[in-house]
Design an enzyme around this catalytic site. Structure first.
Site, mmCIF file in Angstrom:
data_model
loop_
_atom_site.group_PDB
_atom_site.id
_atom_site.type_symbol
_atom_site.label_atom_id
_atom_site.label_comp_id
_atom_site.label_asym_id
_atom_site.label_seq_id
_atom_site.Cartn_x
_atom_site.Cartn_y
_atom_site.Cartn_z
ATOM 1 N N LYS A 19 0.847 -1.195 0.000
ATOM 2 C CA LYS A 19 0.000 0.000 0.000
ATOM 3 C C LYS A 19 0.877 1.236 0.000
ATOM 4 O O LYS A 19 1.860 1.296 0.736
ATOM 5 C CB LYS A 19 -0.831 -0.015 1.304
ATOM 6 N N LYS A 43 4.628 1.874 8.804
ATOM 7 C CA LYS A 43 3.427 2.632 9.185
ATOM 8 C C LYS A 43 2.189 1.739 9.232
ATOM 9 O O LYS A 43 1.403 1.796 10.173
ATOM 10 C CB LYS A 43 3.204 3.790 8.199
ATOM 11 N N LYS A 55 5.398 2.501 -2.855
ATOM 12 C CA LYS A 55 5.292 3.922 -3.198
ATOM 13 C C LYS A 55 5.635 4.040 -4.671
ATOM 14 O O LYS A 55 6.341 3.197 -5.217
ATOM 15 C CB LYS A 55 6.297 4.736 -2.380
ATOM 16 N N THR A 138 -6.552 12.093 7.686
ATOM 17 C CA THR A 138 -5.225 12.280 8.279
ATOM 18 C C THR A 138 -5.302 13.326 9.384
ATOM 19 O O THR A 138 -4.740 13.148 10.469
ATOM 20 C CB THR A 138 -4.179 12.659 7.211
ATOM 21 N N ASN A 169 -4.201 19.988 3.073
ATOM 22 C CA ASN A 169 -5.261 19.093 3.529
ATOM 23 C C ASN A 169 -5.106 18.743 5.012
ATOM 24 O O ASN A 169 -6.023 18.922 5.810
ATOM 25 C CB ASN A 169 -5.267 17.815 2.682
ATOM 26 N N SER A 297 -7.992 4.639 4.358
ATOM 27 C CA SER A 297 -7.821 3.975 3.061
ATOM 28 C C SER A 297 -8.139 2.483 3.191
ATOM 29 O O SER A 297 -8.763 1.888 2.319
ATOM 30 C CB SER A 297 -6.377 4.125 2.561
#
Length: 364
Positions: A19, A43, A55, A138, A169, A297
């Site tokens: 992810k 994470k 990534k 977040t 954001n 997510s």
């Protein structure tokens, strides 16, 4: 004709599908993407969600491309990658320079090869299977993390003064949610400048101003402040929510906050870490503090697989449960190994990945 270089780094999948975000940026550097893919492995492990780390990105300047050029670029990228990503293989998400529209294009292009598969990407528009509450996730996670950390020291959001670097954001949502919870946000900065009001900024007015003026600069409800001095402001809680490496050897000695909550990725460099821990400043590390986004997510992916969408209240309630439990696990690790929060979080993450690796018979 133009040609662009794009890539996807897949770091580890011992705990589940990989992810991580896809960024469109003119300096997409393989080394940085490598490091960020690895960070996603730790994470997701700390957040205790069943994913590994990845990534990716394309070296381009999205601001200089038209919408139709961005769409063609995204579809071409997906055609090259569609065999490497997948619901149970690798699930991309938006990152710098990409958004829910980018995810919609990836979903559509991927579905041409594999049939309709909403769970192949997260951070989608709600109309295409995106989750409610993903936008604020977040920032909400930062709020829940702050609540958990402060509660540990007998404090609450409402009796603390906050300074937030970054009003994108994450920063803007964090500011809004903290002020709704009774916290006093006394200074905020973004790329345009910084504003300060010792009695607390009116965040809703600041949000409106920031939308209209494309930045916080010139806001009437506070005084202008040199953005370079923002981190050194006198406050209780400092939240870097912009770029990496902003707290370093040069400014760490001048930081007056008692708590730092890392909403950005890697905002504190190792030298600053050492200086701050000697000063007794408590740092809540990025791999825990900003994991609200990847957690929601995960909720989006779960909803897509079930074909059953949740209401926003359930999303927020589950997120709070995950963040609060996550903090408890990190704290337990700190007690066991007598270490700071960053070391505790990394130890927890690495341990979980190592256990999964051994259990799968891959050898550690």
């Amino acid at each position: 004709m133009a040609s662009f270089v794009g890539f996807r780094v897949q770091h580890d999948n011992a705990r589940g599908p990989m992810k991580g975000g896809i960024r469109y940026h003119h300096e997409v550097d393989p080394d940085e993407v490598n490091a960020l893919a690895q960070l996603m492995t730790w994470k997701t492990a700390v957040a205790n969600i069943p994913y590994g780390g990845a990534k990716g990105g394309i070296g381009c300047s999205p601001g200089e491309l038209s919408i139709s050029e961005l769409e063609r670029l995204t579809r071409e990228f997906t055609q090259k990658l569609h065999d490497c990503i997948g619901i149970h293989t690798d699930v991309p998400a938006p990152d710098m320079g990409t958004n829910s529209q980018t995810m919609a294009w990836i979903l559509d292009e991927y579905s041409k090869f594999h049939g309709y598969s909403p769970a192949v990407v997260t951070g989608k528009p709600v109309d295409l299977g995106g989750s409610l509450g993903r936008d604020a996730a977040t920032g909400k996670g930062v709020l829940f993390a702050a609540q958990a950390l402060l509660a540990e020291y007998g404090k609450s959001i409402s009796d603390q003064r906050f300074v937030i670097q970054g009003f994108g954001n994450v920063g803007s949502w964090a500011a809004q949610l903290i002020s709704e919870a009774g916290g006093k946000v006394i200074a905020v900065s973004d790329v345009t400048g910084a504003v300060k009001n010792s009695n607390g900024l009116d965040i809703l007015k600041l949000l409106k101003h920031s939308k209209e003026s494309h930045g916080v600069k010139g806001f009437g409800g506070g005084d202008a402040l040199d953005p370079n001095l923002l981190l050194m402001e006198d406050c209780d809680v400092l939240i870097p929510a912009a770029l990496g490496g902003v707290i370093n050897r040069g400014n760490a000695n001048d930081i007056r906050a008692k708590f730092i909550i890392e909403a950005a990725n890697h905002p504190t460099d190792p030298e600053a870490d050492e200086i701050l821990s000697k000063k007794g400043v408590l740092i809540l590390p990025d791999i825990f503090a900003n994991s609200g986004g990847v957690t929601v997510s995960y909720f989006e992916w779960v909803q897509n697989i079930q074909g059953f969408m949740w209401d926003e209240e359930k999303v927020n309630c589950e997120l709070k449960t995950y963040m609060t439990r996550g903090f408890k696990h990190v704290k337990e690790m700190c007690r066991t190994h007598n270490c700071d929060l960053r070391m505790g979080a990394f130890t927890l993450g690495v341990n979980r990945v190592a256990r999964a690796t051994v259990l799968r018979g891959w050898g550690a």
